[in-house]
Design an enzyme around this catalytic site. Structure first.
Site, PDB file in Angstrom:
ATOM      1  N   ASP A 100     -20.181  20.745  91.482  1.00 34.07           N
ATOM      2  CA  ASP A 100     -21.605  20.705  91.133  1.00 34.07           C
ATOM      3  C   ASP A 100     -22.460  21.152  92.311  1.00 34.07           C
ATOM      4  O   ASP A 100     -23.537  21.731  92.127  1.00 34.07           O
ATOM      5  CB  ASP A 100     -22.024  19.291  90.690  1.00 34.07           C
ATOM      6  N   LYS A 159     -10.116  12.941 102.544  1.00 33.11           N
ATOM      7  CA  LYS A 159     -10.835  11.917 103.303  1.00 33.11           C
ATOM      8  C   LYS A 159      -9.783  11.125 104.078  1.00 33.11           C
ATOM      9  O   LYS A 159      -9.672   9.887 103.980  1.00 33.11           O
ATOM     10  CB  LYS A 159     -11.636  11.038 102.320  1.00 33.11           C
TER      11      LYS A 159
END
Ligand code: NAD
Length: 380
Positions: free
Chosen positions: A255, A194
């Site tokens: 996930d 990021k």
């Protein structure tokens, strides 16, 4: 030929569905010991809530000694609402201690979208086709361990603090692992950060790019911001080969990968200290499914044991250096599913479902059927 040295394999079932899925994994380990002469000695210790109930400690010294003595650890899961009722209990402390004190900074999370499970994924079959990627998650640093941390009161206002911190050597060693892995695959690494917002990500990107330019110019490197990476994982997961990322982003992205695999119950992982050919074979490694303790289904006997069993396949590959045995177990697990065996999480509506133990038995039957034609185990 000299016999391969025996290895200590420690089973830590942990909380929730951990004991249910590890009981099936243990049957599979026993099968490899009996049928493929796997040189493994098995040990088992309670961990987490069952350990607290039996011994008054979530992770007693005797268990820690076993952890330090083990060559490979097969871990179930940690987590239970019960921790909130026990004063001073910290749910994830034991697992974090193992990861940090054993130095398990490399976490490999392969995501394959097996064709028989396309129908149970929320993603379309044409999106899933050819999906075969590995998330390389940094496991001992970043915001999960950074200090300062805590909940404090400043000028009468409570606030929570965590710190995302990575040093250059920490970034470099996990990056090397990702590039080394890519060299054994399709030679493509996508590094996720990021860096448009976080300084720690700016350093991450700089170090990853520098290492690629100086030591791994044969590997193709791209960079993505984590928000875009999350979208790309559902939009076009097949574009990825090796996804390199830090601890928190890797936790979340894997996930998302679970949706491509059909269920989080399918996905294995390996945590280790080195990616060199015989790293995990010489050092400790920990193998666990990526899911948690699933309190919502614990005790019902319906959890999918495949993620835990496929984690043992990773143990065969990385700790025992037995790629043929690892491939046999992976093939038997997929064939079991192909033949229609389904736990509830990977069943289509109306499809009959198996219990955790029945799924274990189905995989063992498939191993029996496949073993005769399989090449003899290559021994390390
Ligand atoms: P979870 O992974 O335990 O469960 C998420 C969902 O997936 C639930 O609906 C669950 O029933 C289902 N699921 C998970 N594993 C399954 C399996 N093998 N078969 C079928 N269904 C399965 O995540 P959560 O609910 O966010 O967390 C529950 C607890 O687990 C929390 O205490 C959390 O802190 C802990 N946790 C532990 C680990 C770990 O031990 N490494 C990882 C993640 C979460």
């Amino acid at each position: 030929m000299t016999a391969a040295p025996r290895k200590r394999v420690l089973i830590l079932p942990g909380d929730g569905i951990g004991p249910e899925i590890l009981a099936q994994t243990r049957r599979v380990v026993d099968w490899f010991v009996a049928r493929r002469a796997l040189p493994a000695d098995l040990y088992e210790e309670p961990f987490g809530i069952p350990a607290y109930r039996a011994h008054g400690s979530f992770l007693r010294d005797e268990t820690w000694d076993e952890i330090e003595a083990a060559d490979a650890i097969l871990f179930g899961a940690i987590g239970s609402p019960e921790y909130d009722t026990i004063p001073g209990a910290a749910e994830g402390a034991g697992l974090m201690r193992m990861r940090t004190e054993l130095g398990l900074f490399i976490n490999l999370r392969p995501v394959r979208a097996a064709a028989p499970l396309h129908a149970v994924s929320p993603l379309k079959a044409e999106v899933l086709r050819q999906t075969d990627l590995v998330i390389v998650r940094e496991l001992t640093g970043g915001i999960y361990t950074g200090k300062p941390r805590g909940i404090e009161t400043v000028d009468g206002v409570r606030r929570g603090v965590n710190t995302m911190i990575y040093s250059e050597p920490e970034i470099e060693r996990i990056t090397r692992a990702a590039f080394d892995l890519a060299r054994t695959r399709r030679k493509r690494v996508c590094s996720v950060d990021k860096s448009n917002v976080l300084e720690v990500s700016r350093l991450w990107r700089e170090v990853v790019q520098r290492l690629r330019d100086t030591a791994y110019s044969d590997v193709e490197l791209t960079h993505l911001f984590v928000d875009n990476a999350a979208m790309q994982l559902v939009r076009a997961p097949a574009q990825f080969d090796v996804l390199l990322t830090e601890n928190l982003f890797g936790d979340i992205l894997s996930d998302i990968g679970a949706a491509a695999a059909g269920s989080i119950g399918m996905l294995p992982s390996a945590s280790m200290t080195g990616m060199d050919a015989d790293g995990p074979a010489r050092h400790r490694a920990l193998y666990e499914p990526i899911h948690g303790s699933a309190p919502d289904i614990a005790g019902k006997g319906i959890a999918n044991p495949c993620g835990a069993i496929l984690s043992f396949a990773m143990c065969l590959r990385h700790s025992f250096l037995r790629p043929d045995d690892a491939a046999l177990l992976e093939a038997a697990t997929i064939a079991t599913i192909e033949n229609g065996a389904r736990t509830a999480d990977i069943a289509r509506p109306g499809q009959p479902t198996l219990s955790t133990a029945e799924m274990g038995s189905a995989i063992l039957r498939e191993l029996d059927a496949m073993a005769d034609g399989w090449p003899a185990a290559a021994r390390a």
